[in-house]
Enzyme design. Sequence first.
Site, mmCIF file in Angstrom:
data_model
loop_
_atom_site.group_PDB
_atom_site.id
_atom_site.type_symbol
_atom_site.label_atom_id
_atom_site.label_comp_id
_atom_site.label_asym_id
_atom_site.label_seq_id
_atom_site.Cartn_x
_atom_site.Cartn_y
_atom_site.Cartn_z
ATOM 1 N N HIS A 280 -10.374 -6.271 -2.221
ATOM 2 C CA HIS A 280 -11.438 -6.034 -1.229
ATOM 3 C C HIS A 280 -12.575 -5.334 -1.972
ATOM 4 C CE1 HIS A 280 -8.973 -7.273 2.118
ATOM 5 N NE2 HIS A 280 -8.023 -6.420 1.783
ATOM 6 N N GLU B 4 -6.114 -10.783 -1.051
ATOM 7 C CA GLU B 4 -6.933 -10.543 0.164
ATOM 8 C C GLU B 4 -8.415 -10.497 -0.189
ATOM 9 O OE1 GLU B 4 -5.509 -7.113 2.341
ATOM 10 O OE2 GLU B 4 -3.409 -7.629 2.026
ATOM 11 N N ASN C 135 2.149 -5.195 -3.164
ATOM 12 C CA ASN C 135 0.754 -5.510 -2.852
ATOM 13 C C ASN C 135 -0.028 -4.218 -2.591
ATOM 14 O OD1 ASN C 135 -1.146 -7.739 -2.138
ATOM 15 N ND2 ASN C 135 -1.123 -6.832 -0.088
ATOM 16 N N GLU D 74 0.801 -1.241 0.000
ATOM 17 C CA GLU D 74 0.000 0.000 0.000
ATOM 18 C C GLU D 74 0.827 1.280 0.000
ATOM 19 O OE1 GLU D 74 -2.743 -0.322 3.291
ATOM 20 O OE2 GLU D 74 -3.791 -2.020 2.408
ATOM 21 N N ASP E 16 -12.208 -10.434 -0.577
ATOM 22 C CA ASP E 16 -13.496 -10.496 0.120
ATOM 23 C C ASP E 16 -14.452 -9.576 -0.627
ATOM 24 O OD1 ASP E 16 -12.504 -8.027 1.121
ATOM 25 O OD2 ASP E 16 -12.235 -8.780 3.155
HETATM 26 C C1 XIL Z 1 -6.277 -6.190 8.394
HETATM 27 C C2 XIL Z 1 -6.609 -7.356 9.315
HETATM 28 O O1 XIL Z 1 -7.530 -8.201 8.671
HETATM 29 C C3 XIL Z 1 -7.181 -6.856 10.622
HETATM 30 O O2 XIL Z 1 -7.287 -7.914 11.555
HETATM 31 C C4 XIL Z 1 -6.280 -5.747 11.229
HETATM 32 O O3 XIL Z 1 -6.910 -5.202 12.351
HETATM 33 C C5 XIL Z 1 -6.019 -4.662 10.212
HETATM 34 O O4 XIL Z 1 -5.456 -5.252 9.039
HETATM 35 N N1 XIL Z 1 -4.902 -4.536 3.773
HETATM 36 C C6 XIL Z 1 -3.910 -5.377 4.223
HETATM 37 C C7 XIL Z 1 -4.179 -6.268 5.393
HETATM 38 O O5 XIL Z 1 -2.853 -5.472 3.594
HETATM 39 O O6 XIL Z 1 -3.035 -6.486 6.156
HETATM 40 C C8 XIL Z 1 -5.269 -5.721 6.257
HETATM 41 O O7 XIL Z 1 -5.580 -6.690 7.264
HETATM 42 C C9 XIL Z 1 -6.497 -5.388 5.433
HETATM 43 C C10 XIL Z 1 -6.182 -4.335 4.406
#
Ligand code: XIL
Length: 300
Positions: free
Chosen positions: A208, A236, A171, A128, A238
Site C-alpha cells: 500500500h 494488496e 502477510n 500484520e 495500491d
Molecule cells: C481492508 C478492506 O479493503 C476494507 O474493505 C475493510 O473495511 C478493511 O480492510 N490490510 C489488509 C486488508 O490485510 O485485509 C485490508 O483490507 C487493508 C489493509
Amino acid sequence: ASTLGAQAAQSGRYFGTAVAAGRLGDGTYTGILDREFNSVTPENEMKWDTTEPSRGSFNFGPGDQIVNRATSHGQRMRGHTLVWHSQLPGWVGSIRDANTLRGVMNNHITTLMNHYKGRIHSWDVVNEAFADGSSGQLRSSVFRDVLGNGFLEQAFRTARTADPAAKLCYNDYNIEDWNAAKTQGVYRMVRDFKARGVPIDCVGLQAHFGAGGPPGSFQTTLSSFAALGVDVQITELDIAQASPTAYANTVRACMNVTRCTGITVWGIRDSDSWRSGENPLLFDRNGNKKSAYNAALTTL
Ligand code: XIL
C-alpha cells in the site's frame, strides 16, 4: 498479451485483484474482473468476523460466492486471512485462557482450510503480526498477549497439517523497505522458521504505497526474502494517485525476482478502493484503463 493476467502468465506469474462479493452484480466490475485478472483475493469475506461470528458457528456464504465464481471463470484464489488482530469478533478478543484461545485459533484455521481445500493456491495464515517501527516486536493482540510470540509458529504448523498443498504465507505492510526495522524483524522470523523447519512458503508484501511508489530497496527486499527459500507475492497493491512510473517500478521489481510469483491489486476501479479518495488503482470510476494500467501491462 493484451490483458494483465495473460501477460503475467507468460512468465508463469498471476495478476490478481481483491474482489468484494457485494459488487458481483455490477456488470462493469465483473467485465473487467473476468477480462484482466487470473487470481482473486476476497477483500473481506474470509476474515474472522464474517467466517466465525460466534464460536463454532461458521458462515461460508460470502466466501463461497467469490470462490465458486472465480473457479468457474478459471481464476485462482488467494485465501485472506486466518489469524489477524483486526476484523476479529469480540468473542475472540475477550478470551483470556491460553488453552481455550489456542484451541479456538487452531479450530478456526483447520475449519477454513478444510472447507476450501484444493481451491486456494496461497493462504495468508497470519496477517500484520509485527509492530511498526521495531525489528522484533509483535504488536499487541489477543493472540500475542494470551499465547505469546509462539502463536505465529503454532498457526503455521496447524495450517500445514490442515492443507498440506496450500502455500502458507506471512502477510504484512511496511515491510517493502529493506532498511525498515519491521522488514528486518519479519526477515529474521522467516529465517528462523526455515532454520527450525517451521512450515512457511511465502511472504506477502501488501504494497500500500504513497504517491512515490515503492522504496528504492524494494527489489532487494523481494530478493532477500526469496533467498531464504520462500516465494514472495505482492498482495494488496495500491499507490496514491497511481503514477505510471510508480506502478512500473513495482511490477519491474517483481519481474526481476524469479521467486516473485504474482501481483494482486487491492481492487479494480478507484471507486472500489478502500483508499478511493487517493485514486490508487488501475481503472477509473467508469472502468476505463488509466495510464498506470498501460505502465503495468508493458512492464509485465
Ligand atoms: C481492508 C478492506 O479493503 C476494507 O474493505 C475493510 O473495511 C478493511 O480492510 N490490510 C489488509 C486488508 O490485510 O485485509 C485490508 O483490507 C487493508 C489493509
